[in-house]
Design a protein around this motif. Structure first.
Motif, PDB file in Angstrom:
ATOM      1  N   GLY A 188      -9.023  -1.540  -4.606  1.00  0.00           N
ATOM      2  CA  GLY A 188      -8.593  -0.450  -3.746  1.00  0.00           C
ATOM      3  C   GLY A 188      -7.526   0.429  -4.357  1.00  0.00           C
ATOM      4  O   GLY A 188      -6.638   0.928  -3.654  1.00  0.00           O
ATOM      5  N   SER A 242       0.829  -1.203   0.000  1.00  0.00           N
ATOM      6  CA  SER A 242       0.000   0.000   0.000  1.00  0.00           C
ATOM      7  C   SER A 242       0.864   1.254   0.000  1.00  0.00           C
ATOM      8  O   SER A 242       2.034   1.244   0.396  1.00  0.00           O
ATOM      9  N   GLY A 256     -14.497   4.753  -3.863  1.00  0.00           N
ATOM     10  CA  GLY A 256     -13.077   4.633  -4.161  1.00  0.00           C
ATOM     11  C   GLY A 256     -12.472   5.925  -4.660  1.00  0.00           C
ATOM     12  O   GLY A 256     -13.102   6.987  -4.652  1.00  0.00           O
ATOM     13  N   ASN A 269     -17.953   3.398  -8.922  1.00  0.00           N
ATOM     14  CA  ASN A 269     -16.897   3.436  -7.910  1.00  0.00           C
ATOM     15  C   ASN A 269     -17.246   4.515  -6.882  1.00  0.00           C
ATOM     16  O   ASN A 269     -16.570   5.533  -6.758  1.00  0.00           O
ATOM     17  N   SER A 296      -3.792   3.915  -1.578  1.00  0.00           N
ATOM     18  CA  SER A 296      -3.955   2.946  -2.656  1.00  0.00           C
ATOM     19  C   SER A 296      -3.351   1.644  -2.165  1.00  0.00           C
ATOM     20  O   SER A 296      -2.249   1.636  -1.610  1.00  0.00           O
ATOM     21  N   SER A 297      -4.052   0.549  -2.363  1.00  0.00           N
ATOM     22  CA  SER A 297      -3.566  -0.735  -1.876  1.00  0.00           C
ATOM     23  C   SER A 297      -2.366  -1.234  -2.657  1.00  0.00           C
ATOM     24  O   SER A 297      -1.656  -2.131  -2.209  1.00  0.00           O
TER      25      SER A 297
END
Length: 410
Positions: free
Chosen positions: A130, A91, A153, A150, A99-100
């Motif tokens: 993600g 991440s 997100g 989305n 953001s992952s």
């Protein structure tokens, strides 16, 4: 001498387990893809030539694209030994949010021509993973529909400055009202690049039928069925269509774009503002000094000026000039998670993938985009573990050497 005996059926049974066949054709296709290049091959089989070449191609001799990909291949990693990294954290904090993974989906135009699910597939897959999704000014889904796909997100918006400035300003205001948190102000498209594949294929909006396109469509009836039985393409920024992509771009874009336009957009846009298409050190320094929230080193995927600088080669020089704390991002040529790891090690805060996303989309719609993300994630994690780093923050320039191939003459 080897002693032989008759095999015992009870001993053979554990060695002869047959794999259960996968009856779902899409899942079977996507399961067979181990790399982004595998997705590219599937996409090529399933997509008409004109649409596939629009994604796969670049400007003129396509040297910028091939050099960008070669630059990522021409690296040497330097792993640490006896430094366990059994679990890694991929991440990253970027532009005020999480953001992952250290990459997001880049803006792409005319996306529903690649696959009918278009930007909605990309936004939905990004939400599940993600990571940020970026909608292009020339996207084929509306700002509001992407927000619905989305809703919670990271949604980013890429803005072109049009000849009719009010169109650009209106799009910026709509994106802000929809809750998009970041704008990509794109500066490398005053006119369209010479995308020769599109000209040779007669690729236009809407698609124009010829004997060759009909022949090419025969083994791909699913694409035409999807195209003809779903809502027609609509472009929020184009008032008319009916020409090649290059002709449409030239009719809409303004070659007089300047820093004044950047200042106006800054006054309109309430969120984070990054400049996309930066291609030299001095412009990078000037923009950071002006206080933009970030820059993206990019030659537009090789689709504009052929022989343009290679963003990955430019990266260390820019970081040295603007400092490691500046938000410098990179795109163009990324086809493997190792490319992303190398970019982060050399100072990039984030990366963007465009063609890799579209290859996944063409290969299997939303599921194909998710497969693309999964492939890159596994490559990133494996590369980090082999390097002996547990987080992106541990990556340093010492982990990567850029091998020299194109050396300027003195």
């Amino acid at each position: 001498m080897v002693k032989r005996r008759f095999p015992n059926p009870r001993e053979l049974a554990p060695l002869m387990k047959f794999k259960t066949p996968e009856l779902n054709g899409k899942k079977r296709r996507l399961d067979s893809a181990l790399t982004i290049y595998d997705l590219k091959e599937i996409a090529n089989r399933r997509t008409p030539k004109a649409a596939f070449d629009y994604t796969d191609g670049a400007a003129e001799f396509e040297l910028s694209l091939s050099r960008a990909r070669q630059a990522f291949e021409d690296i040497e990693f330097h792993p640490d030994i006896l430094k366990p990294a059994s679990a890694v954290n991929t991440s990253v904090e970027i532009l005020g949010g999480n953001s992952s993974l250290p990459f997001g989906i880049a803006p792409t135009g005319f996306t529903r021509l690649m696959h009918t699910e278009g930007e909605i597939a990309g936004a939905t897959a990004a939400a599940s993973a993600g990571i940020p999704f970026t909608l292009s000014t020339l996207g084929t889904s509306s700002i509001e529909d992407v927000k619905k796909a989305n809703p919670n997100g990271r949604n980013w918006f890429q803005l072109y400055v049009m000849k009719d400035r009010e169109i650009s300003y209106g799009l910026a205001k709509r994106a802000a009202e929809a809750g998009f948190d970041t704008m990509m102000f794109t500066v490398d498209t005053p006119v369209a690049g010479a995308r020769l594949r599109d000209k040779r294929n007669g690729f236009s909006i809407p698609p124009q039928l010829s004997l060759s396109t009909v022949m090419n469509a025969i083994p791909r009836p699913w694409w035409w069925w999807d195209f003809l039985t779903t809502p027609p393409l609509e472009f929020a920024s184009l008032s008319s269509t009916g020409g090649t992509v290059g002709e449409l771009l030239d009719s809409a874009m303004d070659p007089t774009i300047s820093y004044e336009d950047l200042n106006i957009i800054r006054s309109i846009w309430p969120g984070k503002l990054v400049v996309k298409g930066v291609q030299n050190v001095s412009d990078s320094k000037k923009l950071i000094d002006l206080g933009v929230d970030g820059i993206i080193l990019s030659n537009h995927g090789g689709r504009q000026l052929d022989r343009a600088p290679i963003p990955f080669h430019l990266l260390p020089k820019v970081i040295k000039e603007v400092g490691k704390d500046a938000t410098v991002m990179i795109d163009t040529g990324i086809m493997n998670g190792a490319d992303i790891v190398a970019s982060i090690a050399l100072g990039a805060k984030f990366t963007l993938v465009g063609r890799a996303y579209l290859y996944g989309l063409m290969a299997g719609g939303e599921q194909g985009v998710s497969k693309m993300i999964s492939i890159l994630r596994s490559e990133i994690e494996r590369t980090m573990k082999l390097l002996g780093v547990s987080s992106l923050e541990e990556l340093e320039p010492r982990h990567v050497t850029q091998l020299e191939r194109l050396i300027p003459r003195k």
